[in-house]
Design an enzyme around this catalytic site. Structure first.
Site, short mmCIF file in Angstrom:
data_model
loop_
_atom_site.label_atom_id
_atom_site.label_comp_id
_atom_site.label_asym_id
_atom_site.label_seq_id
_atom_site.Cartn_x
_atom_site.Cartn_y
_atom_site.Cartn_z
N ILE A 119 14.36 -8.38 1.64
CA ILE A 119 15.18 -7.70 2.66
C ILE A 119 15.77 -8.68 3.67
O ILE A 119 16.63 -8.30 4.46
CB ILE A 119 14.41 -6.57 3.38
CG1 ILE A 119 13.19 -7.10 4.15
CG2 ILE A 119 14.02 -5.47 2.40
CD1 ILE A 119 12.61 -6.09 5.15
N GLN A 146 0.83 -1.23 0.00
CA GLN A 146 0.00 0.00 0.00
C GLN A 146 0.86 1.27 0.00
O GLN A 146 0.72 2.14 -0.86
CB GLN A 146 -0.86 0.05 1.26
CG GLN A 146 -1.85 -1.05 1.45
CD GLN A 146 -2.80 -0.67 2.57
OE1 GLN A 146 -3.70 0.15 2.37
NE2 GLN A 146 -2.63 -1.24 3.74
N LEU A 147 1.74 1.37 0.99
CA LEU A 147 2.55 2.59 1.12
C LEU A 147 3.52 2.71 -0.06
O LEU A 147 3.67 3.78 -0.65
CB LEU A 147 3.32 2.57 2.45
CG LEU A 147 4.21 3.77 2.71
CD1 LEU A 147 3.40 5.08 2.74
CD2 LEU A 147 4.97 3.62 4.04
N THR A 153 4.22 0.72 13.88
CA THR A 153 2.77 0.58 14.04
C THR A 153 2.26 0.94 15.45
O THR A 153 3.00 0.81 16.43
CB THR A 153 2.37 -0.88 13.73
OG1 THR A 153 1.02 -1.10 14.11
CG2 THR A 153 3.23 -1.89 14.49
N ASP A 154 1.01 1.32 15.51
CA ASP A 154 0.31 1.53 16.79
C ASP A 154 0.19 0.22 17.57
O ASP A 154 -0.06 0.24 18.77
CB ASP A 154 -1.09 2.13 16.54
CG ASP A 154 -1.94 1.28 15.59
OD1 ASP A 154 -1.36 0.62 14.69
OD2 ASP A 154 -3.17 1.28 15.72
N TYR A 177 2.66 -9.88 15.64
CA TYR A 177 2.94 -8.79 14.69
C TYR A 177 3.53 -7.58 15.44
O TYR A 177 4.60 -7.09 15.09
CB TYR A 177 1.65 -8.41 13.96
CG TYR A 177 1.76 -7.12 13.15
CD1 TYR A 177 2.51 -7.06 11.98
CD2 TYR A 177 1.12 -5.95 13.59
CE1 TYR A 177 2.61 -5.88 11.25
CE2 TYR A 177 1.21 -4.77 12.87
CZ TYR A 177 1.96 -4.74 11.71
OH TYR A 177 2.06 -3.56 11.00
N LYS A 194 7.28 -6.06 15.19
CA LYS A 194 7.46 -4.67 14.72
C LYS A 194 8.24 -3.88 15.77
O LYS A 194 9.07 -3.05 15.42
CB LYS A 194 6.11 -4.02 14.43
CG LYS A 194 5.38 -4.55 13.21
CD LYS A 194 6.12 -4.32 11.90
CE LYS A 194 6.15 -2.87 11.50
NZ LYS A 194 6.79 -2.68 10.17
N1 LIG Z 1 -1.56 -1.80 7.02
C1 LIG Z 1 -1.74 -1.18 8.18
O1 LIG Z 1 -2.88 -1.00 8.65
C2 LIG Z 1 -0.56 -0.66 8.94
C3 LIG Z 1 -0.80 -0.02 10.17
C4 LIG Z 1 0.29 0.46 10.87
C5 LIG Z 1 1.58 0.32 10.37
N2 LIG Z 1 1.78 -0.34 9.19
C6 LIG Z 1 3.15 -0.49 8.70
O2 LIG Z 1 3.28 0.30 7.55
C7 LIG Z 1 4.22 -0.30 6.63
C8 LIG Z 1 3.60 -0.40 5.26
O3 LIG Z 1 2.43 -1.20 5.37
P1 LIG Z 1 1.55 -1.57 4.10
O4 LIG Z 1 0.14 -1.62 4.57
O5 LIG Z 1 1.93 -0.74 2.94
O6 LIG Z 1 2.03 -3.07 3.89
P2 LIG Z 1 1.68 -4.08 2.69
O7 LIG Z 1 0.66 -3.48 1.81
O8 LIG Z 1 1.45 -5.41 3.31
O9 LIG Z 1 3.08 -4.10 1.88
C9 LIG Z 1 4.21 -4.74 2.37
C10 LIG Z 1 5.02 -5.14 1.18
O10 LIG Z 1 6.22 -5.76 1.64
C11 LIG Z 1 6.45 -6.90 0.83
N3 LIG Z 1 7.33 -7.85 1.52
C12 LIG Z 1 7.00 -8.82 2.40
N4 LIG Z 1 8.09 -9.48 2.79
C13 LIG Z 1 9.14 -8.91 2.15
C14 LIG Z 1 10.53 -9.17 2.12
N5 LIG Z 1 11.07 -10.15 2.83
N6 LIG Z 1 11.32 -8.39 1.33
C15 LIG Z 1 10.79 -7.40 0.56
N7 LIG Z 1 9.47 -7.13 0.54
C16 LIG Z 1 8.65 -7.87 1.33
C17 LIG Z 1 5.07 -7.46 0.60
O11 LIG Z 1 5.08 -8.36 -0.50
P3 LIG Z 1 3.97 -9.56 -0.51
O12 LIG Z 1 2.65 -8.87 -0.54
O13 LIG Z 1 4.32 -10.31 -1.74
O14 LIG Z 1 4.21 -10.31 0.77
C18 LIG Z 1 4.30 -6.17 0.29
O15 LIG Z 1 4.39 -5.79 -1.06
C19 LIG Z 1 4.60 -1.63 7.27
O16 LIG Z 1 5.81 -1.48 7.95
C20 LIG Z 1 3.49 -1.89 8.27
O17 LIG Z 1 3.94 -2.68 9.34
C21 LIG Z 1 0.73 -0.82 8.46
#
Ligand SMILES: NC(=O)c1ccc[n+]([C@@H]2O[C@H](COP(=O)([O-])OP(=O)(O)OC[C@H]3O[C@@H](n4cnc5c(N)ncnc54)[C@H](OP(=O)(O)O)[C@@H]3O)[C@@H](O)[C@H]2O)c1
Length: 290
Positions: free
Chosen positions: A39, A12-13, A103-104, A127, A131
């Site tokens: 990574i 997403q981000l 994350t929160d 999770y 984190k």
């Molecule tokens: N989503 C939320 O509500 C939320 C809330 C608070 C904080 N966050 C934090 O915000 C950040 C961005 O979140 P997001 O929602 O954008 O996450 P996301 O949509 O799940 O994207 C994460 C990306 O990382 C990739 N990935 C997974 N394992 C990997 C690896 N070993 N090496 C390289 N890439 C890898 C995933 O690929 P695959 O899809 O193929 O696994 C996916 O494309 C994260 O750090 C998350 O913890 C998210």
């Protein structure tokens, strides 16, 4: 002009950052995701840094499936701790400034006033634990900004907004919890914040201020309120019932109250953070265009 490595660029981000690359066209972006750059693989990372003069890392890669992390702890640890440790070590060796997202869910949600950056952490599930440990690894590199965010949604990827839009069309009635409150965050706003900080740092190096920050959209709501606003803005018919967490059991426990205090980042960067309802409408409009 700076060279910026984005990991997890198809999430997403990461996708919202990709969407902004034209606006920030003075920089060169190395967009990578799991297939191109895992990574957790130190040799792959070393190869990339040997072949490219990277000045910034935006780490969007993470294991983000909160419930799946409970059963796949090893993989969550690998990505959220080992992966971050790899990036921090190399960023340190190559003197690269790093943005890391957290994350929160590092908090237990027992509080009743917004959590500040130095509030004690106590994650409830795997999770959140991974984190938090990832934050500790990221902080080993002194040139790291850790940004904790919450309830991220986007026109890209999987998220609550898109689930509610789908269920709203498919079902006549759904239940959504009203006893978990937090702040929805449009990933596009967070993406713009990070790229603006990079821009500012390119003009004046002191603009980059290492440390932990909280950033979400402004305002507070429950998941039920969030769902009702999505319904109101998009106009589907499905009835949404407020339910309690105990009536919606999930493998991972979630914090009941996870509102983040954003004073530190607001003051550091003189921000006016968009209100969550405005940012939601912006995202819904983009979804219609998509
Ligand atoms: N989503 C939320 O509500 C939320 C809330 C608070 C904080 N966050 C934090 O915000 C950040 C961005 O979140 P997001 O929602 O954008 O996450 P996301 O949509 O799940 O994207 C994460 C990306 O990382 C990739 N990935 C997974 N394992 C990997 C690896 N070993 N090496 C390289 N890439 C890898 C995933 O690929 P695959 O899809 O193929 O696994 C996916 O494309 C994260 O750090 C998350 O913890 C998210």
């Amino acid at each position: 002009m700076a060279t910026i490595l984005v990991t997890g660029a198809n999430g997403q981000l990461g996708s919202e950052i990709q969407n902004l690359t034209r606006e920030f066209g003075q920089h060169e972006f190395l967009m990578t995701d799991l297939e191109k750059l895992n990574i957790t693989s130190l040799p792959s990372l070393k190869k990339l840094f040997n072949n490219n003069k990277v000045e910034y890392i935006i780490n969007c890669a993470a294991f983000t499936d909160v419930d799946k992390a409970e059963e796949d702890k090893k993989e969550a640890e690998k990505v959220n701790i080992v992966g971050v440790s790899n990036l921090a070590k190399l960023a340190s060796n190559y003197q690269i400034k790093m943005f890391h997202i957290s994350t929160d869910y590092v908090f237990d949600g027992q509080g009743s006033k917004p959590y500040s950056e130095d509030s004690p952490v106590n994650p409830l599930g795997v999770y959140g634990q991974t984190k938090y440990k990832g934050e500790v690894e990221a902080r080993r590199h002194t040139q790291t900004m850790i940004i904790r965010t919450s309830w991220l949604y986007s026109k890209y990827g999987k998220n609550f907004l898109k689930t509610i839009l789908r269920l709203g069309e498919e079902k006549s009635e759904i239940g959504v919890v009203y006893d978990q409150v937090g702040s929805p965050t449009n990933a596009a706003d967070l993406a713009a914040l990070i790229l603006n900080i990079i821009d500012g740092t390119e003009r004046d190096a002191s603009y980059f201020k290492p440390g932990i920050y909280h950033y979400t959209n402004e305002g507070v709501c429950s998941w039920y309120d969030f769902a009702m606003e999505i319904k109101y803005q998009s106009g589907f018919d499905c009835k949404i019932n407020p339910i309690r967490t105990e009536n919606y059991p999930t493998p991972a426990k979630r914090p009941a109250y996870s509102v983040l205090d954003k004073k530190k980042i607001t003051q550091a960067y003189n921000l006016e953070i968009p209100y969550w309802r405005y940012s939601l409408v912006k995202c819904l409009n983009e979804l219609v265009k998509k």
